[in-house]
Design an enzyme around this catalytic site. Structure first.
Site, mmCIF file in Angstrom:
data_model
loop_
_atom_site.group_PDB
_atom_site.id
_atom_site.type_symbol
_atom_site.label_atom_id
_atom_site.label_comp_id
_atom_site.label_asym_id
_atom_site.label_seq_id
_atom_site.Cartn_x
_atom_site.Cartn_y
_atom_site.Cartn_z
ATOM 1 N N LEU A 33 0.822 -1.225 0.000
ATOM 2 C CA LEU A 33 0.000 0.000 0.000
ATOM 3 C C LEU A 33 0.855 1.273 0.000
ATOM 4 C CD1 LEU A 33 -2.846 -1.087 2.492
ATOM 5 C CD2 LEU A 33 -2.883 -1.187 -0.014
ATOM 6 N N SER A 124 8.476 -2.105 -19.353
ATOM 7 C CA SER A 124 8.036 -0.812 -19.883
ATOM 8 C C SER A 124 8.738 -0.521 -21.198
ATOM 9 C CB SER A 124 8.399 0.265 -18.858
ATOM 10 O OG SER A 124 8.368 1.536 -19.440
ATOM 11 N N TYR A 148 14.898 4.306 -12.910
ATOM 12 C CA TYR A 148 13.664 3.518 -13.019
ATOM 13 C C TYR A 148 13.764 2.551 -14.211
ATOM 14 C CZ TYR A 148 8.994 2.267 -14.593
ATOM 15 O OH TYR A 148 7.916 1.557 -15.047
ATOM 16 N N LYS A 152 13.983 -1.785 -14.632
ATOM 17 C CA LYS A 152 13.166 -2.657 -15.496
ATOM 18 C C LYS A 152 14.063 -3.545 -16.350
ATOM 19 C CE LYS A 152 9.199 -1.459 -14.086
ATOM 20 N NZ LYS A 152 8.399 -2.424 -13.354
ATOM 21 N N ASN A 178 1.913 3.447 -22.954
ATOM 22 C CA ASN A 178 1.417 4.429 -21.959
ATOM 23 C C ASN A 178 0.000 4.117 -21.502
ATOM 24 O OD1 ASN A 178 3.710 5.692 -23.378
ATOM 25 N ND2 ASN A 178 3.215 7.473 -22.148
ATOM 26 N N ASP A 294 12.876 13.492 -22.468
ATOM 27 C CA ASP A 294 11.748 13.061 -23.305
ATOM 28 C C ASP A 294 12.193 12.814 -24.752
ATOM 29 O OD1 ASP A 294 9.825 12.975 -21.373
ATOM 30 O OD2 ASP A 294 8.866 14.872 -21.903
HETATM 31 P P1 NAD Z 1 1.088 1.664 -9.045
HETATM 32 O O1 NAD Z 1 2.076 2.438 -8.238
HETATM 33 O O2 NAD Z 1 -0.297 2.155 -9.129
HETATM 34 O O3 NAD Z 1 1.059 0.146 -8.532
HETATM 35 C C1 NAD Z 1 2.183 -0.496 -7.999
HETATM 36 C C2 NAD Z 1 1.754 -1.155 -6.691
HETATM 37 O O4 NAD Z 1 2.898 -1.802 -6.125
HETATM 38 C C3 NAD Z 1 1.255 -0.151 -5.662
HETATM 39 O O5 NAD Z 1 -0.014 -0.566 -5.191
HETATM 40 C C4 NAD Z 1 2.301 -0.182 -4.555
HETATM 41 O O6 NAD Z 1 1.730 0.021 -3.280
HETATM 42 C C5 NAD Z 1 2.889 -1.567 -4.734
HETATM 43 N N1 NAD Z 1 4.275 -1.712 -4.261
HETATM 44 C C6 NAD Z 1 5.343 -0.938 -4.559
HETATM 45 N N2 NAD Z 1 6.440 -1.395 -3.935
HETATM 46 C C7 NAD Z 1 6.052 -2.496 -3.244
HETATM 47 C C8 NAD Z 1 6.737 -3.381 -2.375
HETATM 48 N N3 NAD Z 1 8.019 -3.231 -2.075
HETATM 49 N N4 NAD Z 1 6.044 -4.403 -1.834
HETATM 50 C C9 NAD Z 1 4.723 -4.558 -2.085
HETATM 51 N N5 NAD Z 1 4.028 -3.736 -2.875
HETATM 52 C C10 NAD Z 1 4.689 -2.708 -3.447
HETATM 53 O O7 NAD Z 1 1.724 1.511 -10.494
HETATM 54 P P2 NAD Z 1 1.061 0.964 -11.837
HETATM 55 O O8 NAD Z 1 0.916 2.106 -12.766
HETATM 56 O O9 NAD Z 1 -0.098 0.109 -11.540
HETATM 57 O O10 NAD Z 1 2.263 0.083 -12.383
HETATM 58 C C11 NAD Z 1 2.356 -1.299 -12.137
HETATM 59 C C12 NAD Z 1 3.657 -1.819 -12.708
HETATM 60 O O11 NAD Z 1 3.698 -1.525 -14.098
HETATM 61 C C13 NAD Z 1 4.900 -1.186 -12.091
HETATM 62 O O12 NAD Z 1 5.892 -2.180 -11.982
HETATM 63 C C14 NAD Z 1 5.312 -0.152 -13.123
HETATM 64 O O13 NAD Z 1 6.688 0.101 -13.083
HETATM 65 C C15 NAD Z 1 4.899 -0.838 -14.412
HETATM 66 N N6 NAD Z 1 4.656 0.117 -15.520
HETATM 67 C C16 NAD Z 1 3.761 1.136 -15.317
HETATM 68 C C17 NAD Z 1 3.560 2.058 -16.348
HETATM 69 C C18 NAD Z 1 2.624 3.211 -16.141
HETATM 70 O O14 NAD Z 1 2.731 4.188 -16.889
HETATM 71 N N7 NAD Z 1 1.688 3.179 -15.204
HETATM 72 C C19 NAD Z 1 4.240 1.925 -17.568
HETATM 73 C C20 NAD Z 1 5.120 0.860 -17.733
HETATM 74 C C21 NAD Z 1 5.308 -0.054 -16.685
HETATM 75 N N1 UFG Z 2 3.721 15.818 -21.225
HETATM 76 C C1 UFG Z 2 3.383 17.148 -21.284
HETATM 77 N N2 UFG Z 2 2.923 17.757 -20.142
HETATM 78 C C2 UFG Z 2 2.789 17.092 -18.971
HETATM 79 C C3 UFG Z 2 3.144 15.719 -18.910
HETATM 80 C C4 UFG Z 2 3.613 15.115 -20.058
HETATM 81 O O1 UFG Z 2 3.490 17.781 -22.327
HETATM 82 O O2 UFG Z 2 2.378 17.690 -17.962
HETATM 83 C C5 UFG Z 2 4.155 15.138 -22.457
HETATM 84 C C6 UFG Z 2 5.528 14.511 -22.388
HETATM 85 O O3 UFG Z 2 6.520 15.444 -22.756
HETATM 86 C C7 UFG Z 2 5.392 13.351 -23.375
HETATM 87 C C8 UFG Z 2 3.921 12.940 -23.251
HETATM 88 O O4 UFG Z 2 3.263 14.062 -22.670
HETATM 89 O O5 UFG Z 2 5.597 13.799 -24.683
HETATM 90 C C9 UFG Z 2 3.703 11.746 -22.348
HETATM 91 O O6 UFG Z 2 4.323 11.967 -21.092
HETATM 92 P P1 UFG Z 2 4.057 11.030 -19.840
HETATM 93 O O7 UFG Z 2 4.850 11.581 -18.695
HETATM 94 O O8 UFG Z 2 2.613 10.837 -19.638
HETATM 95 O O9 UFG Z 2 4.626 9.618 -20.308
HETATM 96 P P2 UFG Z 2 6.095 9.198 -20.798
HETATM 97 O O10 UFG Z 2 5.945 8.629 -22.165
HETATM 98 O O11 UFG Z 2 7.075 10.272 -20.612
HETATM 99 O O12 UFG Z 2 6.465 8.075 -19.732
HETATM 100 C C10 UFG Z 2 5.616 6.950 -19.515
HETATM 101 C C11 UFG Z 2 5.797 6.461 -18.089
HETATM 102 C C12 UFG Z 2 7.194 5.929 -17.885
HETATM 103 C C13 UFG Z 2 7.486 4.908 -18.929
HETATM 104 C C14 UFG Z 2 7.267 5.464 -20.317
HETATM 105 C C15 UFG Z 2 7.477 4.421 -21.383
HETATM 106 O O13 UFG Z 2 5.578 7.508 -17.159
HETATM 107 O O14 UFG Z 2 7.287 5.323 -16.622
HETATM 108 O O15 UFG Z 2 5.931 5.948 -20.428
HETATM 109 O O16 UFG Z 2 6.582 3.380 -21.180
HETATM 110 F F1 UFG Z 2 8.793 4.536 -18.792
#
Ligand code: NAD
Ligand code: UFG
Length: 337
Positions: A33, A124, A148, A152, A178, A294
């Protein structure tokens, strides 16, 4: 016979748990959490009519993980638990490496001890770094630009080495593009802490009056309108990919990598305009400096996921924005305190 979902109360995890329960799978969640709230479990129950077994525990604590395996017959793991904020990872690299990498090693150790060798891992598109071209295929060169992303890539390599050392493992690595949107009930969605870093939650807050305008990070990229292009995917489509992946992992051994995206790139301005359509009023934005790190364009070639897993995205950008707006309007403060 259950699937362990680490990080199952988080944004993508909770949507995946709903799809798993709707498909009558037995699910156990382990989450500390740190970035999610307990009330997500009530929302899951409201949507599915089912209670899900929940362990509040940390993947950094071996005993927490082992308790789950002792008390349940875990067949396979979907491993979402991790920290995900790029900027925070630059500021706190040790915290990120420890949580994501050590946590995954702990998990794999216990899995191995209990002879559970099937894992779906949340990777990712960040592992492609600055891609040489788009669309991006799974065999493109890998590189990272921040801690980060490095966690991965490290975890992908660790899982690959584990498979090489023991061919009984089945590892399915999903590289998400995304994820955006929310459950169509409006009961579950993304609830970032503080000021959102990502585009969609920020646009949502502007659309509903929490912030004045969207800062568009640069309009001099090599894209159709100069703003950054990404492959946005509905979180429910993404969740469904995990059901296909878990079935694939159950039926095979090996290690496989899949892009999970739509294959379509939308610019920041495209997104703002799609959101305007969803809410029916204009959304203010201002062009500002590029955000360091970016890239111009990032979108998937998702053909492998279709060919091998039988998965493809179904929801379009209108639906993604509509569901996001529905969630935001019904939950202006996310899940609340
Ligand atoms: P999120 O933060 O909503 O969910 C991650 C969950 O993991 C959270 O509920 C957090 O409490 C839990 N957590 C973190 N560290 C923990 C630990 N040590 N032990 C137990 N629980 C733990 O994130 P999300 O957007 O649902 O992403 C899920 C996964 O997908 C992550 O691994 C993230 O890196 C990956 N991912 C997310 C995105 C994105 O844009 N959301 C994109 C690419 C990959
Ligand atoms: N952007 C804006 N204004 C904002 C936020 C974002 O213009 O306030 C733009 C960024 O420059 C980018 C696009 O919107 O061009 C998307 O940005 P995000 O931050 O939403 O997403 P990213 O593609 O930068 O990153 C996401 C996740 C990362 C992951 C990556 C590739 O946040 O964790 O996608 O999967 F690594």
């Amino acid at each position: 016979m259950a699937i362990l979902v680490t990080g199952g109360t988080g944004y993508i995890g909770s949507h995946t748990v709903v799809q798993l329960l709707n498909d009558n799978r037995e699910v156990v969640i382990l989450d500390n959490l740190s970035n999610s709230k307990l009330c997500v479990l009530d929302r899951i129950k409201e949507i599915t009519g089912k209670s899900v077994k929940f362990y509040k525990g940390d993947i950094l604590n071996i005993d927490d993980i082992e308790k789950v395996f002792k008390e349940n017959e875990i067949d396979a793991v979907i491993h979402f638990a991790g920290l995900k904020a790029v900027g925070e990872s630059v500021a706190k690299p040790m915290y990120y490496y420890h949580n994501n990498v050590t946590g995954t090693l702990n998990l794999c150790n216990i899995m191995s001890k209990y002879n559970c060798k099937k894992i779906v891992f949340s990777s990712s598109a960040t592992v492609y770094g600055k891609p040489k071209s788009v669309p991006i295929s799974e065999d493109f060169p890998l590189s990272t630009t921040n801690p980060y992303g490095e966690t991965k890539l490290m975890i992908e390599r660790i899982l690959s080495d584990i498979y090489v050392s023991d061919n009984d493992w089945s590892v399915c690595i999903l590289r998400y593009f995304n994820p955006i949107g929310a459950h169509e009930s409006g009961l579950m969605g993304e609830d970032p802490k503080g000021i959102p870093n990502n585009l969609l939650p920020y646009v949502a807050r502007v659309a509903f009056g929490k912030y004045d305008h969207v800062n568009v990070f640069g309009n001099d990229y090599a894209t159709h309108d100069g703003t950054g292009v990404r492959d946005y995917i509905h979180v429910v489509d993404l969740a469904d990919a995990h059901l296909k992946a878990i079935d694939f992992a159950m039926a095979n051994t090996g290690i496989d990598y899949f892009n999970i995206g739509t294959g379509i790139g939308y610019s920041v301005l495209d997104i703002i305009h799609a959101y305007e359509k969803a809410v029916g009023h204009p959304i203010k934005y201002e062009i500002c400096q590029r955000r360091p790190g970016d890239i111009d364009e990032c979108y998937a070639n998702p053909e492998k996921a279709l060919k091998v897993l039988g998965w493809k995205a179904n929801f379009d950008i209108e639906k993604m924005c509509y569901d996001s707006a529905n969630w935001q309007s019904k939950n202006p403060d996310g899940y609340g305190e």
